[in-house]
Enzyme design. Structure first.
Site, PDB file in Angstrom:
ATOM      1  N   HIS A  38       1.252   3.648  40.517  1.00 47.10           N
ATOM      2  CA  HIS A  38       0.269   2.747  41.115  1.00 47.10           C
ATOM      3  C   HIS A  38      -0.021   3.115  42.579  1.00 47.10           C
ATOM      4  O   HIS A  38      -1.174   3.240  42.992  1.00 47.10           O
ATOM      5  CB  HIS A  38       0.780   1.306  41.086  1.00 47.10           C
ATOM      6  CG  HIS A  38       1.369   0.868  39.785  1.00 47.10           C
ATOM      7  ND1 HIS A  38       0.599   0.427  38.729  1.00 47.10           N
ATOM      8  CD2 HIS A  38       2.668   0.778  39.375  1.00 47.10           C
ATOM      9  CE1 HIS A  38       1.383   0.080  37.721  1.00 47.10           C
ATOM     10  NE2 HIS A  38       2.637   0.287  38.087  1.00 47.10           N
ATOM     11  N   ASP A  39       1.055   3.239  43.359  1.00 50.74           N
ATOM     12  CA  ASP A  39       0.902   3.295  44.814  1.00 50.74           C
ATOM     13  C   ASP A  39       0.445   4.655  45.347  1.00 50.74           C
ATOM     14  O   ASP A  39      -0.398   4.699  46.261  1.00 50.74           O
ATOM     15  CB  ASP A  39       2.208   2.864  45.479  1.00 50.74           C
ATOM     16  CG  ASP A  39       2.568   1.426  45.128  1.00 50.74           C
ATOM     17  OD1 ASP A  39       1.688   0.689  44.647  1.00 50.74           O
ATOM     18  OD2 ASP A  39       3.737   1.040  45.328  1.00 50.74           O
TER      19      ASP A  39
END
Length: 350
Positions: A267-268
């Site tokens: 995600h990040d």
């Protein structure tokens, strides 16, 4: 000129790789790192941030500590997902780098005022620090060049509750403050929201880690198998590759144990890449609000895509991307960076 970035993280396995990606990117200048409570407690988050800066031989970068608690509710952490220290099986020694003397929210405000219209904000954890900063400086939506948020889920299953994504669920009140405040952002500076809808297409698998090690010139060949015992650790000669591999291995085991496959959702790092290059995604304008009172849906991010509320859009939701192109970028940057930091034949590469 490199893009100046204010980073707010709850480090976190995928936050760790996001930090390393930014450090490896010649087009990024990290102005400061805000530590927020989320995946683990805020002091552990700050220690992780300092540890990764050490391992990456980064210059002096301010690391500020944020609130120990969400705005209203008790803190819930997720060591089962990220490990007891937040970084999986990685082991980073304590750092001698000092922490900032100012709070994370003060750092947000001071840096945005110092670089008006020039700094991009990137939040890959709960939005607590930014919400507190907005209380101190309501003009942040006008001061920031852009904001990129990893969080939320839109017409998509949550990863914490049926309708709720983790970062938003930790501090829903903070998320609402941020989304409401950025209604005042100019249309060309609306926040880009990287929600689960798109970030769960960013699936890091064993072959990506193997390619990363090869790019760094690390030996022996990195192999990670779903059949390996949980006590197995990376033997990579490159220290950065070794720690990243051990961190991600834990994350892959978590996803496997929850029937999502032997992979890890990055995600990040994806949000970090979007912060540097928004053209990586196609977006849809929407008006987003956060449910605070629903018995079953508290923390849900609700998107009005059709203008039914009669309110102007306050975000652009990332809707399409090319995961393979993203991983090519990640591997090229982080692998090359690791190889330059720890050349294959150096004493440190052991």
């Amino acid at each position: 000129m490199p893009q100046r970035v204010i980073v707010d993280v709850d480090t976190g396995i995928d936050d760790s790789l996001a930090l390393v990606f930014l450090l490896a990117s010649p087009d990024a200048e990290i102005l400061g790192i805000a530590s927020t409570a989320g995946n683990v407690g805020v002091d552990r988050v700050a220690a992780n941030n300092l540890g990764w800066l050490d391992l990456c031989r980064a210059p002096d970068i301010e690391v500020a500590v944020g609130s120990t608690l969400p705005l209203v509710i008790p803190l819930v952490t997720t060591e089962d997902t990220h490990g007891p220290h937040g970084i999986g099986y990685a082991e980073l020694p304590p750092s001698a780098r000092p922490l900032s003397t100012r709070s994370a929210s003060d750092m947000w405000v001071d840096l945005a005022r110092k670089h008006p219209g020039d700094a991009v904000g990137l939040v890959t954890g709960p939005l607590t620090n930014l919400a507190l900063a907005l209380r101190k400086e309501p003009a942040l939506p006008q001061l920031l060049k852009r904001l990129v948020i990893m969080g939320g889920a839109f017409n998509y299953a949550g990863n914490t509750k049926p309708t709720t994504e983790w970062n938003i669920s930790v501090d829903p009140e903070a998320a609402k403050i941020v989304f409401d405040a950025f209604s005042a952002a100019p249309a060309d500076r609306r926040p880009i929201v990287c929600s689960l809808d798109i970030t769960e297409t960013i699936e890091m698998k064993s072959e990506h880690l193997e390619r990363l090690a090869r790019r760094a010139g690390s030996v022996p060949a990195e192999t990670i198998s779903v059949d390996e015992d949980a006590t197995v650790r990376s033997r990579a000669s490159n220290p950065l590759i070794r720690q990243l591999s051990d961190a991600v291995r834990f994350y892959m085991e978590f996803h496997r144990d929850h029937d999502q496959g032997f992979l890890s959702h990055m995600h990040d790092p994806f949000a970090a890449a979007v912060a540097l290059d928004p053209s990586l995604v196609r977006t849809k304008p929407a008006t987003v609000d956060v449910e605070l009172t629903g018995t079953l849906t508290r923390g849900m991010t609700v998107a009005d895509l059709a203008g039914m509320w009669g309110r102007e859009p306050n975000v652009d939701i990332a809707s399409q991307t090319d995961p393979a192109a993203f991983f090519d970028l990640l591997i090229e940057r982080v692998g090359s960076f690791a190889g330059e930091l720890y050349p294959p034949n150096s004493e440190d590469a052991s």
